[in-house]
Write a protein that holds these residues in place. Structure first.
Motif, PDB file in Angstrom:
ATOM      1  N   GLU A 171       0.915  -1.162   0.031  1.00 18.64           N
ATOM      2  CA  GLU A 171      -0.021  -0.026  -0.123  1.00 18.64           C
ATOM      3  C   GLU A 171       0.881   1.303  -0.035  1.00 18.64           C
ATOM      4  O   GLU A 171       1.503   1.691   1.000  1.00 18.64           O
ATOM      5  CB  GLU A 171      -0.861  -0.061   1.086  1.00 18.64           C
ATOM      6  CG  GLU A 171      -1.784  -1.372   1.330  1.00 18.64           C
ATOM      7  CD  GLU A 171      -2.297  -1.379   3.006  1.00 18.64           C
ATOM      8  OE1 GLU A 171      -2.936  -0.413   3.084  1.00 18.64           O
ATOM      9  OE2 GLU A 171      -2.177  -2.386   3.227  1.00 18.64           O
ATOM     10  N   GLU A 180       1.801   4.911   0.178  1.00 21.54           N
ATOM     11  CA  GLU A 180       1.073   6.289   0.531  1.00 21.54           C
ATOM     12  C   GLU A 180       2.050   7.045  -0.106  1.00 21.54           C
ATOM     13  O   GLU A 180       3.160   7.238  -0.059  1.00 21.54           O
ATOM     14  CB  GLU A 180       0.734   6.262   1.942  1.00 21.54           C
ATOM     15  CG  GLU A 180      -0.524   5.288   2.424  1.00 21.54           C
ATOM     16  CD  GLU A 180      -0.718   5.381   3.874  1.00 21.54           C
ATOM     17  OE1 GLU A 180      -1.987   4.889   4.290  1.00 21.54           O
ATOM     18  OE2 GLU A 180      -0.063   5.679   4.657  1.00 21.54           O
ATOM     19  N   GLU A 238      -6.383   9.719   1.530  1.00 22.64           N
ATOM     20  CA  GLU A 238      -5.790   9.386   2.675  1.00 22.64           C
ATOM     21  C   GLU A 238      -6.331  10.378   3.885  1.00 22.64           C
ATOM     22  O   GLU A 238      -7.244  11.222   3.430  1.00 22.64           O
ATOM     23  CB  GLU A 238      -4.165   9.181   3.006  1.00 22.64           C
ATOM     24  CG  GLU A 238      -3.788   7.859   2.733  1.00 22.64           C
ATOM     25  CD  GLU A 238      -4.345   6.705   3.531  1.00 22.64           C
ATOM     26  OE1 GLU A 238      -4.530   7.027   4.720  1.00 22.64           O
ATOM     27  OE2 GLU A 238      -4.622   5.722   3.478  1.00 22.64           O
ATOM     28  N   GLU A 268      -3.154   7.238  -1.523  1.00 24.18           N
ATOM     29  CA  GLU A 268      -2.726   5.843  -1.508  1.00 24.18           C
ATOM     30  C   GLU A 268      -3.006   4.716  -2.876  1.00 24.18           C
ATOM     31  O   GLU A 268      -4.275   5.129  -3.187  1.00 24.18           O
ATOM     32  CB  GLU A 268      -3.258   4.884  -0.329  1.00 24.18           C
ATOM     33  CG  GLU A 268      -2.893   3.453  -0.052  1.00 24.18           C
ATOM     34  CD  GLU A 268      -3.403   2.726   1.158  1.00 24.18           C
ATOM     35  OE1 GLU A 268      -3.271   3.040   2.144  1.00 24.18           O
ATOM     36  OE2 GLU A 268      -4.037   1.722   0.816  1.00 24.18           O
TER      37      GLU A 268
HETATM   38 MN    MN Z   1      -3.538   3.855   4.077  1.00 24.93          MN
END
Ligand code: MN
Ligand code: ADP
Ligand code: MN
Ligand code: MN
Length: 366
Positions: free
Chosen positions: A135, A137, A197, A204
């Motif tokens: 993931e 970000e 986010e 993300e």
């Molecule tokens: Mn996140």
């Protein structure tokens, strides 16, 4: 010339489009991409006389490593060896993006080539079919370095309405996010989703699940695409783990992991074994989980403490979270929440495989 802080966009989309449509007379453009000496990306374009059928058709190339912090000036050639190839969503047609490893003239991997060792580890443990889903970000900044859409020299309202938000004042710069999602799909990158986010202008996207070294290759190319697309919109991409100090969420690179054994019936036994192994090597992991991660891993803002390994079911305040659904089914995957947004996915995934299955004997180069 535009100084720091001013927009540097001098592009004219309509004019450019005329030229982008010109016939390439059977030739193909290959964008060679590599990682430089400061965890950043570099690229240069090669004209090929015909379309490559596979990555093996792409020639080795070189660059001036003294200009990227990768080699001394008196012996500056660094070689770039293609390792993965993707359709180019910017130039279209038969043009390609090419992820490369960096090699020194003496036939050893460049000091900043972390892929080589990671690929060896993946290869040696191929039977475990390790999958990764990361993931990513990141924060979008205006040309002056302040988060995109934030009041100049000021702050937006406190966090709360922004995460997975919709509507003016709740999300910032969605154009880039949409463009990037589509571009990744076109390139064949296994992008599994995107979301806004907790901090405004922070976003993300997820890449995975991908098996073995494929994850690192795809994630690095997805990062390159993000920089390249944001450039067209005059925005900067920041992978800083804590871009704004204070009560603003940091940015991570949550790393979801499963082996074949963990995904099968009774897999929880293997996940629990993995927790014991990860606990013993917490310090080694933190070393490669990103620079300035201590600014993010404070124990607040959905992070754990950087000093201590913890794990738990559905616990977003622990180092590793076992998703509730996995605990219920007794199999699945775990989420290592420690890596920072600027961590190198080759080093992160390589370290995890090393911890789970052991290190390899040192390689001999002749
Ligand atoms: Mn996140
Ligand atoms: P979160 O709830 O933590 O925000 P996300 O939905 O953003 O989780 O991301 C979960 C990631 O986990 C995705 O990239 C997905 O592809 C990946 N994933 C799902 N199943 C597995 C698995 N068995 N092994 C590894 N990664 C997985
Ligand atoms: Mn997520
Ligand atoms: Mn997560």
């Amino acid at each position: 010339m535009a100084g720091v802080g001013e927009s540097t966009i001098v592009s004219n989309a309509t004019n450019l489009a005329k030229f982008m449509k010109l016939d390439q007379k059977g030739k193909v453009l290959a964008e060679y991409i590599w990682i430089d000496g400061s965890n950043g990306l570099r690229n240069k374009t090669k004209t090929l006389s015909e379309a490559p059928k596979s990555v093996d058709d792409l020639p080795e190339w070189n660059f001036d490593g003294s200009s990227t912090g990768q080699a001394p000036g008196d012996n500056s050639d660094v070689y770039i060896r293609p390792v993965a190839m993707y359709p180019d969503p910017i130039r279209l047609g038969e043009n390609v993006l090419v992820m490369c490893e960096t090699w020194d003239p003496d036939g050893t991997p460049n000091k900043f080539n972390y892929r080589h060792e990671a690929a060896r580890l993946m290869e040696a443990n191929a039977k475990h079919k390790v999958w990764f889903g990361l993931e990513q970000e990141y924060t979008l900044l205006a040309a002056d370095g302040w988060p995109y859409g934030w009041p100049k020299g000021g702050f937006p309202g406190p966090q709360g309405p922004y995460y997975c938000g919709v509507g003016t004042g709740r999300v910032y710069c969605r154009d880039i996010v949409e463009a990037h999602h589509k571009a990744c799909m076109y390139a064949g990158i296994n992008i599994s989703g995107t979301n806004a986010e907790v901090m405004p202008a922070q976003w993300e996207y997820q890449v995975g699940p991908c098996e073995g070294i494929d994850l690192g290759d795809q994630l690095w190319v997805s990062r390159w695409l993000l920089h390249r697309i944001a450039e067209e919109f005059g925005a900067k991409v920041s992978f800083q783990p804590k871009p704004i100090p204070g009560d603003w969420n940091g940015a991570g690179l949550h790393t979801n992991v499963s082996s074949k054994e963990m995904r099968e019936e009774g897999g929880m036994k293997f996940i629990e074994e993995a927790m014991k192994k990860l606990e013993k090597r917490h310090v080694e992991h933190i070393k490669v989980y990103g620079e300035d991660n201590h600014l993010r891993m404070t124990g607040a803002h959905e992070t754990s403490s950087i000093d201590k390994f913890t794990w738990g079911v559905a616990d977003r305040g622990s180092s590793v979270r076992i998703p509730r659904a996995c605990a219920r089914e007794g199999k699945g995957y775990f989420e290592d929440r420690r890596p920072a947004s600027n961590a190198d996915p080759y080093q992160v995934t390589g370290m995890i495989v090393e911890t789970l299955y052991g290190s390899l004997p040192e390689e001999k180069f002749n």
